[in-house]
Design a protein around this motif. Structure first.
Motif, PDB file in Angstrom:
ATOM      1  N   SER A  40       0.845  -1.197   0.000  1.00 26.43           N
ATOM      2  CA  SER A  40       0.000   0.000   0.000  1.00 26.43           C
ATOM      3  C   SER A  40       0.876   1.241   0.000  1.00 26.43           C
ATOM      4  O   SER A  40       2.082   1.181   0.257  1.00 26.43           O
ATOM      5  CB  SER A  40      -0.925   0.015   1.226  1.00 26.43           C
ATOM      6  OG  SER A  40      -0.171   0.214   2.411  1.00 26.43           O
ATOM      7  N   ASP A  41       0.268   2.353  -0.331  1.00 28.23           N
ATOM      8  CA  ASP A  41       0.892   3.672  -0.183  1.00 28.23           C
ATOM      9  C   ASP A  41       2.208   3.804  -0.941  1.00 28.23           C
ATOM     10  O   ASP A  41       3.252   4.074  -0.365  1.00 28.23           O
ATOM     11  CB  ASP A  41       1.077   3.990   1.296  1.00 28.23           C
ATOM     12  CG  ASP A  41      -0.248   4.062   2.035  1.00 28.23           C
ATOM     13  OD1 ASP A  41      -0.850   5.144   2.070  1.00 28.23           O
ATOM     14  OD2 ASP A  41      -0.686   3.025   2.547  1.00 28.23           O
ATOM     15  N   HIS A  43       2.223   6.024  -3.579  1.00 31.02           N
ATOM     16  CA  HIS A  43       2.133   7.462  -3.864  1.00 31.02           C
ATOM     17  C   HIS A  43       2.938   7.835  -5.116  1.00 31.02           C
ATOM     18  O   HIS A  43       3.764   8.751  -5.094  1.00 31.02           O
ATOM     19  CB  HIS A  43       2.595   8.284  -2.656  1.00 31.02           C
ATOM     20  CG  HIS A  43       1.691   8.172  -1.475  1.00 31.02           C
ATOM     21  ND1 HIS A  43       0.518   8.894  -1.358  1.00 31.02           N
ATOM     22  CD2 HIS A  43       1.775   7.404  -0.359  1.00 31.02           C
ATOM     23  CE1 HIS A  43      -0.073   8.591  -0.219  1.00 31.02           C
ATOM     24  NE2 HIS A  43       0.666   7.675   0.401  1.00 31.02           N
ATOM     25  N   ASP A  80      -3.859   4.161  -2.305  1.00 31.82           N
ATOM     26  CA  ASP A  80      -2.873   5.239  -2.417  1.00 31.82           C
ATOM     27  C   ASP A  80      -1.676   4.802  -3.251  1.00 31.82           C
ATOM     28  O   ASP A  80      -0.526   5.077  -2.910  1.00 31.82           O
ATOM     29  CB  ASP A  80      -2.410   5.714  -1.035  1.00 31.82           C
ATOM     30  CG  ASP A  80      -3.470   6.531  -0.314  1.00 31.82           C
ATOM     31  OD1 ASP A  80      -4.567   6.689  -0.879  1.00 31.82           O
ATOM     32  OD2 ASP A  80      -3.203   7.012   0.795  1.00 31.82           O
ATOM     33  N   HIS A 151      -8.146  -0.061   2.635  1.00 33.08           N
ATOM     34  CA  HIS A 151      -7.073   0.913   2.822  1.00 33.08           C
ATOM     35  C   HIS A 151      -6.990   1.445   4.243  1.00 33.08           C
ATOM     36  O   HIS A 151      -5.901   1.591   4.803  1.00 33.08           O
ATOM     37  CB  HIS A 151      -7.237   2.076   1.841  1.00 33.08           C
ATOM     38  CG  HIS A 151      -6.107   3.062   1.915  1.00 33.08           C
ATOM     39  ND1 HIS A 151      -4.808   2.715   1.629  1.00 33.08           N
ATOM     40  CD2 HIS A 151      -6.081   4.375   2.274  1.00 33.08           C
ATOM     41  CE1 HIS A 151      -4.026   3.772   1.782  1.00 33.08           C
ATOM     42  NE2 HIS A 151      -4.760   4.794   2.180  1.00 33.08           N
ATOM     43  N   GLY A 212      -3.561  -0.079   5.294  1.00 33.78           N
ATOM     44  CA  GLY A 212      -2.385   0.742   5.031  1.00 33.78           C
ATOM     45  C   GLY A 212      -2.672   2.107   5.657  1.00 33.78           C
ATOM     46  O   GLY A 212      -2.937   2.208   6.836  1.00 33.78           O
ATOM     47  N   HIS A 213      -2.626   3.145   4.852  1.00 33.90           N
ATOM     48  CA  HIS A 213      -3.080   4.496   5.200  1.00 33.90           C
ATOM     49  C   HIS A 213      -2.217   5.215   6.224  1.00 33.90           C
ATOM     50  O   HIS A 213      -1.776   6.332   5.974  1.00 33.90           O
ATOM     51  CB  HIS A 213      -4.536   4.458   5.678  1.00 33.90           C
ATOM     52  CG  HIS A 213      -5.118   5.812   5.949  1.00 33.90           C
ATOM     53  ND1 HIS A 213      -5.144   6.805   4.999  1.00 33.90           N
ATOM     54  CD2 HIS A 213      -5.675   6.353   7.067  1.00 33.90           C
ATOM     55  CE1 HIS A 213      -5.710   7.886   5.521  1.00 33.90           C
ATOM     56  NE2 HIS A 213      -6.029   7.637   6.767  1.00 33.90           N
ATOM     57  N   HIS A 215       0.731   4.402   7.283  1.00 25.90           N
ATOM     58  CA  HIS A 215       2.152   4.166   6.966  1.00 25.90           C
ATOM     59  C   HIS A 215       2.906   3.471   8.105  1.00 25.90           C
ATOM     60  O   HIS A 215       4.131   3.388   8.069  1.00 25.90           O
ATOM     61  CB  HIS A 215       2.878   5.486   6.639  1.00 25.90           C
ATOM     62  CG  HIS A 215       2.405   6.153   5.400  1.00 25.90           C
ATOM     63  ND1 HIS A 215       3.118   7.161   4.778  1.00 25.90           N
ATOM     64  CD2 HIS A 215       1.278   5.976   4.654  1.00 25.90           C
ATOM     65  CE1 HIS A 215       2.461   7.573   3.704  1.00 25.90           C
ATOM     66  NE2 HIS A 215       1.347   6.867   3.613  1.00 25.90           N
ATOM     67  N   CYS A 292       4.193   1.106   4.209  1.00 24.16           N
ATOM     68  CA  CYS A 292       4.192   1.909   2.997  1.00 24.16           C
ATOM     69  C   CYS A 292       5.413   1.570   2.155  1.00 24.16           C
ATOM     70  O   CYS A 292       6.312   0.854   2.592  1.00 24.16           O
ATOM     71  CB  CYS A 292       4.165   3.410   3.321  1.00 24.16           C
ATOM     72  SG  CYS A 292       5.700   4.028   4.060  1.00 24.16           S
ATOM     73  N   PHE A 299      10.875  -0.565   1.957  1.00 19.79           N
ATOM     74  CA  PHE A 299       9.417  -0.677   2.034  1.00 19.79           C
ATOM     75  C   PHE A 299       9.034  -1.965   2.747  1.00 19.79           C
ATOM     76  O   PHE A 299       9.813  -2.915   2.831  1.00 19.79           O
ATOM     77  CB  PHE A 299       8.788  -0.620   0.636  1.00 19.79           C
ATOM     78  CG  PHE A 299       8.921  -1.876  -0.194  1.00 19.79           C
ATOM     79  CD1 PHE A 299       7.928  -2.851  -0.183  1.00 19.79           C
ATOM     80  CD2 PHE A 299      10.037  -2.083  -0.995  1.00 19.79           C
ATOM     81  CE1 PHE A 299       8.037  -4.007  -0.945  1.00 19.79           C
ATOM     82  CE2 PHE A 299      10.162  -3.227  -1.768  1.00 19.79           C
ATOM     83  CZ  PHE A 299       9.163  -4.195  -1.750  1.00 19.79           C
TER      84      PHE A 299
END
Length: 360
Positions: A40-41, A43, A80, A151, A212-213, A215, A292, A299
């Motif tokens: 996730s995340d 970005h 994300d 998320h 996630g979200h 981090h 994240c 990561f």
């Protein structure tokens, strides 16, 4: 008196939103032989100085292509992924065409699940239809229980109702001031409230939620600081019963854990991470967080397969990072590259669901 009445309504709204997600999420049966990795995340931006994904791009690409795809993992992108609150989709697509093509390879060879977050919720309107379907959540059905993947921003009223306001700030204020994504999430104590709400919902429903979200990597509802504390306690108990040769190994492990704990303790002094998120005497292992893909040291991801669940960390040895797995094994090198995979924590899913069932 008005404040006291408002709290239950607020909580009820969150609970209703999460219950709706759980009910609408498609159920995907997982066999013991199936393997899934959850990220996730990311970005993804335009490749410029404001693109937080740039420094980990090679690491993520190689890990996905040469490890996960090569070993038959299905891929869950848990929100994300594209940073659409800061950048236009065509700029992201042009910059990261190779990575987006790699996502398509997972769809063709194993499976790809695209779960939307608050930073890429407009993706269905911007992307090609062939890049979907786009989901708000997905449920993996395993022997013994349900893995509920979403998320996580749905546990915060602001992101559910005012996500457009957040996007306006990021695009027109944060971009101009060159404010990255990391402080926006990490310095906000609202993440604890988000995690606590998901934890409360998951424990009452007896499901494992993977978000996630925020981090912040979580394993069995425990932060890294909590995990290190318990690890040190267990090593001290093992030391008293070990042979003289084994004691030397244990002492080295304790020293390593203490050094890492002290580093995190000092780093997170201002963020309130010294105290556990949960005040309960017994923590229910119902909340996991994949972290994240824009961390300074690499990561993190959640892996599921063979009846087990693991939190792993990928890093580039050239940055000076060194990791050991929780059982003392050295990190696994990816081919001849400088990239390594370390298992931070791992457990049997049956054990996780048994604890949830017996402790709630």
């Amino acid at each position: 008196m008005s404040t006291a009445r408002a709290a239950p309504i607020y909580t009820s709204t969150i609970e209703g939103a999460l219950q709706g997600l759980l009910e609408e999420a498609p159920g995907i049966p997982l066999r013991p032989s199936d393997r899934v990795v959850i990220l996730s995340d990311l970005h993804l931006g335009d490749g410029g100085t404001r693109d937080d994904f740039r420094h980990n791009s090679g690491l993520v690409h190689h890990a996905l292509r040469d490890y996960y795809l090569d070993r038959g993992f299905s891929l869950v992108l848990n929100g994300d992924i594209e940073e659409l609150q800061r950048f236009r989709y065509h700029a992201i697509r042009d910059t990261w065409a190779g990575l987006l093509s790699l996502f398509s390879q997972f769809r063709a060879r194993t499976a790809l699940y695209r779960v939307l977050g608050n930073h890429d919720e407009s993706l269905p309107a911007a992307a090609e239809e062939s890049e979907g379907p786009f989901l708000r959540a997905v449920r993996f059905l395993v022997d013994g229980g349900t893995l509920f993947v979403f998320h996580g921003h749905q546990a915060t009223i602001f992101f559910e109702r005012f996500n457009g306001v957040s996007g306006f700030f990021l695009r027109h204020v944060a971009n101009r001031l060159r404010i990255p994504n990391v402080p926006v999430m990490y310095e906000s104590r609202k993440k604890y409230l988000t995690e606590h709400r998901v934890y409360a919902f998951s424990s009452t429903r007896k499901v494992v939620s993977i978000i996630g979200h925020t981090h912040r990597p979580l394993f069995e509802s425990l932060s890294k600081i909590d995990t290190l504390r318990f690890r040190i306690e267990q090593l001290c108990r093992d030391h008293s019963l070990a042979s003289p040769q084994a004691r030397k190994v244990i002492e080295t492990a304790i020293s390593s854990c203490r050094a890492e704990l002290e580093r995190l303790w000092e780093k997170d002094r201002q963020n309130g991470l010294r105290s556990s998120l949960y005040s309960e005497h017994l923590s229910i292992p119902c909340l996991f967080n994949s972290g994240c893909a824009i961390g300074k040291r690499g990561f993190t991801a959640v892996e599921i397969g063979g009846g087990r669940i693991a939190l792993v960390h990928w890093f580039d040895r050239l940055r000076g990072e060194r990791h050991m797995s929780e059982d003392g094994r050295s990190a696994e090198r990816l081919g001849t590259t400088s990239y390594y995979r370390a298992v931070l924590k791992e457990d049997r899913l049956q054990y996780v669901f048994t604890r949830i069932r017996l402790l709630t």
